[in-house]
Design a protein around this motif. Structure first.
Motif, short mmCIF file in Angstrom:
data_model
loop_
_atom_site.label_atom_id
_atom_site.label_comp_id
_atom_site.label_asym_id
_atom_site.label_seq_id
_atom_site.Cartn_x
_atom_site.Cartn_y
_atom_site.Cartn_z
N ILE A 1 126.72 20.21 4.45
CA ILE A 1 125.82 20.92 3.55
C ILE A 1 125.92 22.45 3.57
O ILE A 1 125.32 23.08 2.72
CB ILE A 1 124.36 20.46 3.77
CG1 ILE A 1 123.95 20.64 5.23
CG2 ILE A 1 124.21 19.00 3.37
CD1 ILE A 1 122.52 20.16 5.49
N TYR B 1 125.47 24.80 0.31
CA TYR B 1 125.02 23.93 -0.78
C TYR B 1 124.39 24.75 -1.91
O TYR B 1 123.94 25.88 -1.69
CB TYR B 1 124.01 22.89 -0.26
CG TYR B 1 122.73 23.52 0.22
CD1 TYR B 1 121.72 23.83 -0.69
CD2 TYR B 1 122.54 23.85 1.55
CE1 TYR B 1 120.57 24.46 -0.28
CE2 TYR B 1 121.39 24.49 1.97
CZ TYR B 1 120.41 24.79 1.05
OH TYR B 1 119.28 25.43 1.46
N VAL C 1 118.96 21.83 -2.98
CA VAL C 1 118.43 20.76 -2.15
C VAL C 1 117.21 20.19 -2.86
O VAL C 1 116.42 20.94 -3.43
CB VAL C 1 118.08 21.26 -0.74
CG1 VAL C 1 117.22 22.50 -0.77
CG2 VAL C 1 117.39 20.18 0.07
N PHE D 1 121.37 16.98 -0.98
CA PHE D 1 121.97 18.28 -1.18
C PHE D 1 123.11 18.18 -2.18
O PHE D 1 123.89 17.23 -2.15
CB PHE D 1 122.53 18.82 0.14
CG PHE D 1 121.46 19.07 1.18
CD1 PHE D 1 120.89 18.01 1.88
CD2 PHE D 1 121.04 20.37 1.45
CE1 PHE D 1 119.90 18.24 2.84
CE2 PHE D 1 120.06 20.61 2.40
CZ PHE D 1 119.49 19.54 3.09
N GLY E 1 125.23 15.88 0.71
CA GLY E 1 124.50 15.65 1.95
C GLY E 1 123.19 14.93 1.70
O GLY E 1 122.65 14.97 0.59
#
Ligand SMILES: Cc1cc2nc3c(=O)[nH]c(=O)nc-3n(C[C@H](O)[C@H](O)[C@H](O)COP(=O)(O)OP(=O)(O)OC[C@H]3O[C@@H](n4cnc5c(N)ncnc54)[C@H](O)[C@@H]3O)c2cc1C
Ligand code: SF4
Lengths: 400, 64
Positions: free
Chosen positions: A341, A344, A347, A363, A371
């Motif tokens: 992640i 990223y 989220v 994610f 993720g």
């Protein structure tokens, strides 16, 4: 590297190094096998150090990676208390601190990482980092109820140690230059929940950019507090520093291997013909994400070791493709994360919260799910893990 | 062959269940190991050995 190996040397006898040795035996390698490690303790596991060992729940014998009988059955020569100081790739020779030279025909580099320290703090009493059993015992001795512990760094290690110290009856202040703990890895929304969890248990938080630590304050060789970049100070009886770690590669200077942030490996984890790296020290191009990465997680060390143990025997250049996994224990909650992640783009919390003791978050990077984080949601996580393995598009499973 | 799993040490990584699904499972919440078959047959030996080696917390042991 044509001839079959007959003299394999592994530097580092921890999670990655010892598992490589076990995998080699498992794959039928029955010739010379030597492990070199600076440690004097029998090979042990690190995740329990900041958890059960620090709190005193477990004793030192509980963290051993193998029983003595299992270790003996591996038939390896373990040189403990000895460090590798130099690698000569051309001549295939390793120099050791006990002034001997160790020849090899295959080499595995599994020297892990070394904690970063604050400048000019190395010789101050009352300042601790945590990587080894001895570090843990030294810290644990100073975690006396009623004292004030200042934890510098709001990552996994800092938060776990803060939780352990609260349980032991200390006053704890967690200092982090990000607005919330774990924010760098898990993002602000989850970070806010982690912050609430810690304040709920009595941890005082000093977070945000104005709380960057500039240096430590001391008197008569012992730490007395921390100085922030804005000029303010905070008194401390004990300071625990968890500001990350760097790959242990100093001994590879001049070896000719490609060293950057870690030992730079090909996708099959080889760093040169007949030389491999595994565990926290290894950087490689992971085909599961088409990205170069170095993974400081316990499961990765074992998985890379299994891979290297197989490649050493079959010589095949198969790539190591992996979806990493890690966990962290925060009080009585276990946060589990599958995927990769860092960096990223988004989220999203899909379900629950830490307070509810059940949570699921995913994610996104680019248009892909990269993720999934879960608390008390192991079954759901397994399905998300498969979606990550399958390179599933975010739009298909999460939506816009 | 007898398999022993230490629930307290297990970190719920699920590696064992992925490698030897006939022998290991995980609970649905925390994900701790569940031993489906403590005395697996010889046909499971290879998978169980891999699982024991791969467990990231040394929670599994094999007694032959
Ligand atoms: C306190 C703590 C808590 C953790 N908690 C978690 C967790 O909850 N979840 C998770 O996924 N991961 C966790 N980790 C990370 C996990 O422990 C590591 O990913 C794992 O230990 C990596 O294994 P390794 O074998 O690559 O390196 P290491 O375990 O660091 O081993 C490297 C070995 O090499 C030796 N060595 C180094 N240099 C030399 C040299 N020049 N010569 C000879 N020997 C040398 C060292 O003595 C050491 O034994 C934690 C780590 C720590 C320290
Ligand atoms: S592989 Fe080990 S840690 Fe993971 S679930 Fe199985 S027993 Fe537990």
């Amino acid at each position: 590297m044509s001839a079959a190996p007959s003299n394999i040397v592994i530097v580092g006898a921890s999670a990655a190094g010892l598992t490589t040795a076990a995998a080699l035996r498992r794959n039928g390698y029955d010739r010379d096998l030597t492990l070199v490690d600076a440690e004097r303790h029998v090979p042990y596991d690190r995740p329990p150090l900041s958890k059960h060992l620090l709190t005193g729940e477990w004793g030192v014998d509980r963290v051993a990676l193998k029983t003595e009988a299992d270790l003996a059955s591996l038939a390896v020569d373990i040189r403990s208390g000895v460090s590798a100081t130099k690698l000569d790739v051309e001549r295939s020779i390793l120099s050791l601190t006990d002034a001997t030279d160790l020849p090899f025909d295959r080499l595995v580099i599994a020297t892990g990482v070394t904690p970063r320290v604050l400048p000019e703090s190395a010789h101050l009493a009352g300042v601790h980092t945590l990587r080894t059993i001895d570090d843990t015992l030294a810290l644990s001795e100073e975690l006396v109820a009623g004292r004030h512990l200042v934890v510098v760094g709001g990552g996994f290690l800092g938060t776990e140690v803060a939780a352990a110290a609260i349980g032991l009856g200390l006053r704890v202040t967690l200092v982090n230059s990000r607005p919330t703990p774990l924010e760098r890895s898990l993002g602000p929304a989850i970070g806010a929940e982690v912050a609430a969890l810690h304040t709920g248990h009595g941890v005082e938080l000093r977070t945000g950019p104005e709380n960057a630590v500039q240096s430590l304050l001391s008197s008569a060789g012992r730490v007395t507090g921390v100085l922030f970049t804005d000029g303010s100070t905070l008194n401390a009886d004990v300071v625990f520093v968890a500001i990350g770690a760097s790959p242990t590669v100093d001994w590879l200077n001049g070896s000719g291997l490609s060293i950057g942030d870690g030992v730079e490996c090909a996708p099959d984890l080889s760093a040169a013909p007949g030389i491999y790296a595994a565990g926290d020290v290894a950087r490689w191009e992971n085909p599961a994400f088409d990205e170069s990465m170095r993974v400081e997680h316990r499961t990765n060390a074992t998985e890379q070791a299994m891979h290297v143990g197989a490649r050493l025997v079959d010589g095949a250049p198969d790539a190591f493709a992996s979806v990493p996994y890690f966990w962290t224990d925060q009080y009585d909650l276990k946060l589990q994360v599958h995927g990769w992640i860092p960096g990223y783009d988004e989220v999203r919390i899909l379900e629950g919260s830490l307070v509810e003791r059940r949570m699921l978050a995913v994610f996104r990077r680019g248009d892909r799910v990269v993720g999934a984080l879960g608390v008390g949601a192991a079954k759901a996580l397994r399905q998300w893990r498969q979606l990550i393995v399958d390179r599933t598009a975010w739009a298909d499973v999460v939506g816009g | 062959m007898k398999v022993i799993a230490d629930i307290e040490v297990c970190v719920a990584a699920g590696v064992c269940a992925a490698i030897a699904p006939d022998v290991f499972d995980q609970d649905d919440e925390v994900g701790k190991v569940i031993l489906l078959d403590a005395n697996p047959g010889d046909d499971q030996l290879d998978a169980v050995r891999d699982a024991v080696l791969s467990c990231p917390s040394a929670a599994l042991r094999l007694v032959e």
